[in-house]
Design an enzyme around this catalytic site. Structure first.
Site, PDB file in Angstrom:
ATOM      1  N   HIS A   1     -49.691 -17.210  47.599  1.00  0.00           N
ATOM      2  CA  HIS A   1     -50.354 -16.500  46.498  1.00  0.00           C
ATOM      3  C   HIS A   1     -51.296 -17.451  45.762  1.00  0.00           C
ATOM      4  O   HIS A   1     -52.462 -17.154  45.519  1.00  0.00           O
ATOM      5  CB  HIS A   1     -49.315 -15.939  45.540  1.00  0.00           C
ATOM      6  CG  HIS A   1     -49.893 -15.397  44.267  1.00  0.00           C
ATOM      7  ND1 HIS A   1     -50.673 -14.262  44.230  1.00  0.00           N
ATOM      8  CD2 HIS A   1     -49.834 -15.833  42.989  1.00  0.00           C
ATOM      9  CE1 HIS A   1     -51.044 -14.020  42.985  1.00  0.00           C
ATOM     10  NE2 HIS A   1     -50.557 -14.959  42.206  1.00  0.00           N
TER      11      HIS A   1
ATOM     12  N   TYR B   1     -39.843 -15.538  51.044  1.00  0.00           N
ATOM     13  CA  TYR B   1     -39.777 -14.078  51.073  1.00  0.00           C
ATOM     14  C   TYR B   1     -40.402 -13.452  52.313  1.00  0.00           C
ATOM     15  O   TYR B   1     -40.370 -12.233  52.468  1.00  0.00           O
ATOM     16  CB  TYR B   1     -40.422 -13.490  49.811  1.00  0.00           C
ATOM     17  CG  TYR B   1     -41.807 -14.046  49.497  1.00  0.00           C
ATOM     18  CD1 TYR B   1     -41.970 -15.057  48.559  1.00  0.00           C
ATOM     19  CD2 TYR B   1     -42.940 -13.560  50.140  1.00  0.00           C
ATOM     20  CE1 TYR B   1     -43.214 -15.566  48.268  1.00  0.00           C
ATOM     21  CE2 TYR B   1     -44.193 -14.064  49.851  1.00  0.00           C
ATOM     22  CZ  TYR B   1     -44.327 -15.079  48.910  1.00  0.00           C
ATOM     23  OH  TYR B   1     -45.556 -15.580  48.627  1.00  0.00           O
TER      24      TYR B   1
ATOM     25  N   ARG C   1     -52.637 -12.088  53.849  1.00  0.00           N
ATOM     26  CA  ARG C   1     -52.744 -13.314  53.060  1.00  0.00           C
ATOM     27  C   ARG C   1     -52.079 -14.430  53.849  1.00  0.00           C
ATOM     28  O   ARG C   1     -50.862 -14.568  53.858  1.00  0.00           O
ATOM     29  CB  ARG C   1     -52.048 -13.108  51.717  1.00  0.00           C
ATOM     30  CG  ARG C   1     -52.397 -14.155  50.657  1.00  0.00           C
ATOM     31  CD  ARG C   1     -51.428 -14.082  49.484  1.00  0.00           C
ATOM     32  NE  ARG C   1     -50.119 -14.625  49.847  1.00  0.00           N
ATOM     33  CZ  ARG C   1     -48.970 -14.304  49.258  1.00  0.00           C
ATOM     34  NH1 ARG C   1     -48.960 -13.423  48.276  1.00  0.00           N
ATOM     35  NH2 ARG C   1     -47.834 -14.843  49.646  1.00  0.00           N
TER      36      ARG C   1
END
Lengths: 402, 489, 326
Positions: free
Chosen positions: A301, A310, A297
């Site tokens: 998100h 993160y 990805r």
């Protein structure tokens, strides 16, 4: 294909003979090389754009000609361009949210192009590339993210179900649909236009959900014609794979009794081949399979997420070098299947498509308020009707109309 | 023709309402295409690159690097070189309320909501610009609101239950007439009752707080409301048929004193003493009888024609007096007095008939001495003289003493009857009321007759029920048929 | 005194609870490194470690189910459901297990679990992110259900919820996460009990009862109504199971009229229970029937229509007007 064919061992024929070695092999986790997908990763096109062979899957791309490959390239570029435009539209407040597929184009186009018209696809909320392959107008997808509707296209028109936001729920739906295909006698007839299968898309995080595991169980015991296509993009919002599984995801299929394969999700040829193989198998009555498309990805998100909290940017850099479009472009160039003129034409087409999408988005009409009360039930419901009338009267009571 | 478009800071997501301009990627004079990254902004949570939504030439950077601005603030001006056909001058900020959003009141997002924070922890809302929202991970974000109503068409708001009387808290500004607050001031106790009774009160226009409750716990019953109505209070009668049931007592402007004080003396004092003494020593019983006095009335008419009575006043009272005297002769024990001190009942062998009279000096009861010896004519004369003297206020004291039985005539006022208090020292008093035409059953048929009601109060120490009843019945018998006088002699 | 947002109030409250009691642990998706999608758990994993602030696998039923196990072992789990619409996979664990285990064990077992749920709409979101499902849980015996509406309540109620030995469903008004307010963090205890209602604004003519995200709407409505001469008393219910009927009844006895409002559909929402109970308790005081203003009986609509769906200031005041018309 995994090296232990579970279908031929303990699970299918009964438990008379238990092969200790097989069990040990089943339960031992395969050591994983960080980030490259491991030795079992199916790949036909390297990140540098070179063709490699795979004993099981090369055959499935043998018939692809230059047109087909150029077609893949065009698909990938257009899909990415629309995705980028939608991301920009969200940043400009024209969409409430957008789930970007940046980096996952090959996983979606490769699998999408392996479907036959009579196959059915159950997406999550990020499969804009699959929608593209199914012929769903990109503006239909935008309606959901703009807040105009919750989906609103007819799933049966393109055999592409509505987006499902609840994680993993669609895998059960897909399995049930496949069970329906079985009961319609459209499995294993040998008729290429009749035999159908279902593909269920979901992410790595979804594999933890009860629904997904139940879907695996139901598909397995029913031998349903459903291909479970997991796009492992390594992250479920902020949680990495090791929060979802202790074993590479494709290996979990063994536990349920069907084959699992890991494919390089950024390799459109490999994805195409593996999906085609799995769908052929399902259509012919061999039951479910799990495909894990190993991808990344590249974006967040959703447009409001902040990945820097993160994950390290170095990781992103590594995956930039595995870009799905770059490798195909390199291949096409190296084999003189496409030139600058072609690439520019595709870019132009992409810009035009993006402009169409932008304009369509900006001019998308807002829904009529009274439409809120439509389609709740098939048959008329007294509470809905009473409230509809109350709503209309209430709004008529304001100065300046509604 | 060129137009300058401004791009406002869109919401950067994650619930933040402001951002810092970190690095400009363009400067004035640069050409930009749609979606070119023009600036890097930083929120408390992340670094975000923003793409510009239109193409053209950068005319001005409106915010400097390092500055923190709120969502919705214009940050860059771009000359787009397009005609003024662009419908919106400013680029839509993130989460802008789309103009096409039907029916949504375009809320003027202000810190107006913050104004509601005097009493409670409302909290300030970030983002006080015209289109800013507070952003979230998964959507357009939170819209700002303010404490303002959309105006409604007249007549759509339901009419209020009560008159628009202001409470202490209400603003002095004129109240929207259709939606006034109920008129009930602070601290007033609530009327407790159930819905059907509330409706009844409302329909009758009654203020429930004025009704006396009889239910347990102070609950007003239906009967209470009905009684309130029957009580004929000013509130019930004055309440308008339609409109406010809550009664507002009128305030009258008066001049002068609110009270007038009259010293207790003279006749008033005597009367009070006599009444009290009589009422609180003699146990009073009152009996009633309704009698058809048509024949008496006819007699009165005849007597008025009679030469014998030509120059004297003949009234039904005269016949009643005569009837009483005849009855007293038949029931002599009623013409008596209770002598507590002597321990004796004193039966009088004479009748001094008292006639209660309203005089200028007050109530007086002069009596006709030895009335039992008088002929009807003599009685008429005596009564006439007594009444005339009393009216002139010249009744001598001797006439006031020694009475043995009394008649009080309330009929002259149109009153039917009463429960008279004994003249002190007497054992009986007859109350004679109005004579009216009433339906009466005569030989099985209903006919209009002259009817009156007599009441006899007597001292139950010396007059028992049977004595009193017989006496009263005898009086009535004579009035019903005056020829009884001949029979009884 | 500090000025905190609701999100920060909960964050600070969680921190204090975790400092006080080692057994308090947090569980949820993306609550660790990311600090939660609303940053409510920001910084807690860094300070308390991964064993006490757990990024769980993506499975809501798993979160609650394993929390039950942890609670049986003596821990005090505080579980986060990322959004209201995602609690449904966990519904069985909550209703069949969390709610019933104490009774099942005849009191031998207690499950001091707190389930934090960001609730309500008004954030312009896609499906499943704007639900109001408090009635399902309030209707389930064995659970306690509360809803904070301001930073002070957020700060104190989360601590009280963690401290109680009963399972608590703790609703957080997501569209109000950034509302600010004063909180006295140095106080010994909060101003109210966990299950107390609060008169948020005094009034004379009508009581307007609500909770969570609608409290602010109610207060704004009361302010607008004041300009029309109508005095509205706003009651923040704070606790949905149990309901603080004493406070509410006292208010209704004062005003004689009650309007209940919430985002959840009117049909069989919390307002229905309040209306039935108050009608019984305050029958003789009522000048009008108890009215409810809530969402329509529909699935939550696309975000372009949510303002039509949610009860806003105008719709609330329409209800107030109707109550006053009796």
């Amino acid at each position: 294909m995994s090296d232990i064919d579970v279908a031929s061992s303990a699970g299918a024929e009964g438990t008379e003979h238990i092969d200790e070695a097989a069990v040990a092999a089943l339960t031992a986790p395969v050591p994983e090389t960080i980030g490259d997908g491991g030795p079992e990763l199916v790949q036909l096109l390297t990140p540098e754009g070179e063709r490699v062979d795979h004993p099981d899957y090369s055959a499935y791309v043998a018939d692809l000609d230059a047109d087909d490959l150029r077609g893949f390239y065009r698909d990938l570029v257009l899909v990415r361009r629309v995705d980028a435009e939608a991301t920009a539209l969200q940043r400009q407040g024209e969409l409430g949210i957008w789930a970007s597929l940046l980096g996952q184009e090959a996983a979606q186009v490769g699998s999408g192009r392996a479907l036959r018209p009579q196959d059915y696809a159950f997406p999550t909320y990020r499969e804009h590339g699959v929608a593209w392959c199914r012929g769903v107008n990109p503006l239909n997808l935008l309606g959901l993210f703009r807040g105009v509707n919750h989906g609103g296209w007819d799933p049966d028109e393109k055999n592409f179900h509505l987006y499902t936001i609840v994680i993993g729920a669609q895998t059960l739906h897909a399995t049930g649909y496949a069970m329906g295909i079985q009961r319609d006698g459209a499995v294993g007839t040998g008729d290429a236009d009749r035999d159908a299968a279902v593909v269920a898309y979901f992410g790595d995080g979804a594999t933890s959900q009860g629904d997904v595991n139940e879907a695996f169980v139901y598909a397995a015991v029913n031998n349903a014609p459903v291909v479970f296509f997991c796009q492992n993009n390594q992250w479920a919002i902020s949680e990495p794979n090791d929060r979802q599984t202790r074993i590479p995801l494709y290996q979990r299929a063994r536990g349920f009794g069907f084959p699992g394969v890991r494919v390089d999700g950024n390799d459109v040829l490999a994805v195409y081949a593996v999906t085609k193989a799995a769908m052929d198998a399902a259509r012919s009555g061999q039951g479910p399979m799990l495909i894990e498309a190993f991808t990344y990805r590249m974006g967040a998100h959703t447009t409001s997420d902040d990945p820097t909290k993160y994950r390290v940017s170095a990781e992103v850099e590594v995956w930039k070098h595995r870009d799905p479009i770059a490798r195909l472009k390199a291949y096409l160039t190296a084999h003189a299947m496409a030139d600058t003129e072609f690439f520019d034409a595709v870019d132009r087409e992409a810009d035009e498509l993006a402009a169409t999408v932008r304009e369509g988005c900006l001019s998308m009409p807002d829904p009529e308020p009274l439409s809120m009360f439509d389609h709740i039930y098939v048959e008329e419901h007294p509470v809905v009707e009473a409230e509809r009338a109350e709503f209309a009267a209430y709004h008529a009571s304001f100065e300046g109309g509604h | 023709m060129s137009s300058i478009k401004r791009f406002n800071l869109p919401d950067p997501g994650e619930g933040l309402t402001e951002a810092e301009i970190v690095t400009w990627k363009v400067k004035a004079g640069d050409t930009v295409k749609v979606n070119d990254i023009i600036v890097e902004i930083e929120t408390a949570k992340s670094l975000v690159e923003l793409p510009v939504p239109f193409a053209g030439t950068v005319s001005e950077l409106l915010v400097s690097e390092g500055e923190t601005v709120e969502v919705g603030t214009p940050i860059i001006a771009v000359e787009t070189g397009q005609g003024g056909a662009a419908p919106v001058q400013d680029a839509p900020a993130a989460g802008a309320v789309e103009p096409g959003l039907e029916g949504s009141p375009a809320p003027k997002l202000a810190a107006a909501a913050a104004a509601a924070e005097e009493q409670i922890e409302e909290g300030k809302i970030g983002g006080t610009t015209s289109t800013g929202r507070t952003a979230v991970l998964v959507g357009y974000g939170v819209k700002q609101t303010e404490a303002k109503r959309r105006p409604r068409k007249t007549g759509t708001t339901p009419a209020p239950a009560a008159a628009p009387a202001m409470t202490a808290q209400a603003a002095p500004a004129p109240v929207a007439p259709a939606t006034a607050a109920p008129a009930r001031s602070l601290g007033e106790a609530r009327a407790l009752t159930k819905p059907p009774v509330r409706k009844l009160a409302k329909d009758l226009g009654i203020d429930l707080t004025q009704v006396t409750p009889s239910g347990e716990g102070g609950i007003i019953t239906r009967a209470d409301v009905e009684a309130h109505v029957a009580g004929g209070t000013a509130a019930a009668e004055a309440a308008p048929a339609a409109g406010a049931p809550a009664y507002q007592a009128p305030v009258f402007a008066r001049s002068g004193e609110r009270e007038t004080r009259v010293p207790i003396k003279g006749v008033r004092k005597m009367t009070a003493q006599a009444m009290s003494a009589s009422a609180f020593t003699a146990p009073h019983v009152t009996e009633f009888i309704t009698v058809d006095v048509t024949r008496t009335m006819k007699l009165v008419d005849r007597l008025r024609e009679d030469r014998e009575f030509r120059d004297v006043k003949v009234t039904p009272l005269l016949i009643v007096a005569k009837a009483l005297l005849l009855a007293a002769r038949r029931n002599p024990e009623i013409n008596a007095t209770w002598d507590e001190a002597a321990g004796e009942i004193v039966v009088k062998n004479y009748v001094n008939l008292g006639i209660a009279a309203a005089t200028p000096r007050g109530l007086m009861v002069p009596n006709i001495k030895d009335a039992d010896q008088m002929s009807l004519r003599q009685l008429a004369d005596a009564m006439g003289a007594l009444v005339a003297t009393a009216r002139e206020g010249r009744t001598p004291p001797a006439d006031m003493a020694g009475g043995s039985i009394t008649i009080t005539n309330v009929g002259v006022f149109g009153v039917d009857n009463g429960t008279p208090i004994l003249n002190q020292g007497e054992a009986a008093i007859l109350c004679f009321g109005a004579v009216r035409q009433m339906p009466w059953v005569v030989k099985g048929k209903v006919k209009p007759r002259w009817v009156t009601q007599l009441a006899l109060s007597f001292d139950h120490r010396l007059v028992d029920g049977d004595l009193g009843s017989r006496f009263l019945a005898d009086v009535a018998a004579v009035l019903e048929d005056p020829s009884k006088g001949l029979v009884w002699g | 005194m500090s000025t905190l947002t609701i999100a920060k109030g909960i964050n600070n409250g969680l921190r204090r609870s975790m400092e006080r009691d080692d057994k308090v642990i947090l569980m949820g998706e993306d609550i660790g490194k990311l600090g939660g999608v609303f940053r409510v758990t920001d910084g807690l994993q860094k300070d308390f470690g991964e064993d006490r602030v757990i990024d769980t696998p993506l499975a809501e039923s798993g979160i609650i189910g394993t929390a039950v196990g942890l609670a049986l072992r003596g821990y005090r789990p505080v579980c986060e459901m990322q959004f209201d619409g995602f609690v449904y996979p966990a519904f069985d664990q909550i209703v069949s297990q969390v709610a019933k285990m104490r009774a099942r064990s005849l009191g031998a077992v207690k499950l001091p679990i707190v389930i934090r749920i960001p609730v309500g709409g008004g954030i312009g979101a896609v499906e499943h992110h704007s639900e109001s499902n408090e009635a399902y849980f309030a209707h389930t015996a064995g659970l306690r259900v509360v809803a904070c509406a301001n930073p002070e309540d957020a700060y104190w109620m989360i601590q009280q919820a963690i401290e109680t030995d009963d399972p608590v469903v703790f609703y957080e008004p997501k569209r109000r996460y950034w509302d600010k307010g004063e909180v006295d963090e140095s106080a010994e205890a909060g101003p109210l009990g966990l299950y107390d209602a609060r008169v948020a604004r005094e009034g004379e003519h009508v009581t307007l009862a609500t909770y969570g995200p609608m409290v602010r709407v109610a207060l704004e409505a009361a302010q607008a109504a004041a300009e029309e001469g109508k005095s509205i008393e706003v009651v923040d219910l704070r606790s949905l199971s149990p309901l603080d009927m004493d406070t509410l009844a006292a208010s209704v006895e004062k005003t004689g009229r009650l309007v209940v409002t919430h985002e959840a559909s009117t049909f069989l929402g919390m307002g229905a229970e309040v209306a039935a109970e108050i009608t019984q308790r305050c029958f003789y005081h009522l000048e009008a029937p108890v009215l409810r203003v809530g969402g329509y009986n529909l699935p939550y609509p696309p975000s372009k229509l949510e303002e039509e769906f949610l009860p806003d200031l105008d719709r609330v005041l329409d209800g107030v007007d109707r109550a006053l018309a009796y």
